[in-house]
Design a protein around this motif. Structure first.
Motif, PDB file in Angstrom:
ATOM      1  N   LEU A  66       0.890  -1.103  -0.001  1.00  0.00           N
ATOM      2  CA  LEU A  66       0.034   0.114   0.023  1.00  0.00           C
ATOM      3  C   LEU A  66       0.761   1.359  -0.092  1.00  0.00           C
ATOM      4  O   LEU A  66       0.446   2.158  -0.615  1.00  0.00           O
ATOM      5  CB  LEU A  66      -1.002  -0.133   1.130  1.00  0.00           C
ATOM      6  N   GLY A  67       2.063   1.302   0.789  1.00  0.00           N
ATOM      7  CA  GLY A  67       2.900   2.169   0.836  1.00  0.00           C
ATOM      8  C   GLY A  67       3.449   2.539  -0.549  1.00  0.00           C
ATOM      9  O   GLY A  67       3.761   3.738  -0.955  1.00  0.00           O
ATOM     10  N   LYS A  68       3.886   1.387  -1.217  1.00  0.00           N
ATOM     11  CA  LYS A  68       4.397   1.635  -2.617  1.00  0.00           C
ATOM     12  C   LYS A  68       3.455   2.481  -3.578  1.00  0.00           C
ATOM     13  O   LYS A  68       3.733   3.361  -4.583  1.00  0.00           O
ATOM     14  CB  LYS A  68       4.953   0.378  -3.073  1.00  0.00           C
ATOM     15  N   ILE A  69       2.002   1.801  -3.524  1.00  0.00           N
ATOM     16  CA  ILE A  69       1.109   2.370  -4.279  1.00  0.00           C
ATOM     17  C   ILE A  69       0.869   3.788  -3.992  1.00  0.00           C
ATOM     18  O   ILE A  69       0.621   4.597  -4.963  1.00  0.00           O
ATOM     19  CB  ILE A  69      -0.032   1.563  -4.209  1.00  0.00           C
ATOM     20  N   ALA A  70       0.949   4.224  -2.670  1.00  0.00           N
ATOM     21  CA  ALA A  70       0.663   5.742  -2.279  1.00  0.00           C
ATOM     22  C   ALA A  70       1.690   6.551  -2.895  1.00  0.00           C
ATOM     23  O   ALA A  70       1.530   7.597  -3.564  1.00  0.00           O
ATOM     24  CB  ALA A  70       0.698   5.597  -0.837  1.00  0.00           C
ATOM     25  N   GLY A  71       2.999   5.885  -2.834  1.00  0.00           N
ATOM     26  CA  GLY A  71       4.013   6.587  -3.507  1.00  0.00           C
ATOM     27  C   GLY A  71       4.132   7.000  -4.960  1.00  0.00           C
ATOM     28  O   GLY A  71       4.321   7.902  -5.409  1.00  0.00           O
ATOM     29  N   VAL A  72       3.679   5.933  -5.864  1.00  0.00           N
ATOM     30  CA  VAL A  72       3.499   6.014  -7.072  1.00  0.00           C
ATOM     31  C   VAL A  72       2.436   6.975  -7.583  1.00  0.00           C
ATOM     32  O   VAL A  72       2.511   7.758  -8.304  1.00  0.00           O
ATOM     33  CB  VAL A  72       3.369   4.493  -7.694  1.00  0.00           C
ATOM     34  N   ILE A  73       1.492   7.125  -6.605  1.00  0.00           N
ATOM     35  CA  ILE A  73       0.114   7.915  -6.723  1.00  0.00           C
ATOM     36  C   ILE A  73       0.661   9.452  -6.649  1.00  0.00           C
ATOM     37  O   ILE A  73       0.298  10.369  -7.466  1.00  0.00           O
ATOM     38  CB  ILE A  73      -0.994   7.698  -6.141  1.00  0.00           C
TER      39      ILE A  73
END
Length: 121
Positions: free
Chosen positions: A94-101
């Motif tokens: 989830l943290g990686k997805i948030a970073g990408v967003i």
């Protein structure tokens, strides 16, 4: 004019994808014996990919402001996430997805702000 800029941005993102692929070869080379045939092949691919990227980058910055090109370079984080999943079976958290967003939002914000600045002239 707008079609030309969109085409240039598309080519820029292709070049950034090529640039990010050198990271795949780097990580693969790190996993094999130093100066083995496989290591040399990966290293050669890194040099080839970075050479292609360098030529493409020069063409891009002829057509786009340097600040715009560098702002878009952050998109390599997205490619890193994709390559990590496909080639190294890394988990997407989830943290990686948030970073990408956040990265994508930043690039889009900058591109739209840049467009508004040029339309004022």
């Amino acid at each position: 004019m707008i079609k030309s800029k969109i085409k240039t941005l598309f080519v820029l993102h292709l070049m950034l994808m090529v640039y990010s692929m050198s990271g795949i070869c780097s990580k693969k080379a790190a996993g094999v014996e130093f100066l083995s045939l496989e290591f040399c092949i990966y290293y050669g691919l890194i040099i080839l990919l970075l050479g292609l990227y360098a030529v493409g980058w020069q063409q891009i910055i002829k057509r786009l402001p340097l600040t715009t090109a560098f702002a878009n370079k952050a998109i390599t984080v997205v490619w890193g996430l994709i390559w990590g999943l496909l080639f190294f079976h890394e988990k997407i958290t989830l943290g990686k997805i948030a970073g990408v967003i956040l990265v994508i939002a930043g690039v889009i914000t900058y591109v739209y702000a840049d467009r508004e600045d040029t339309s004022d002239e």
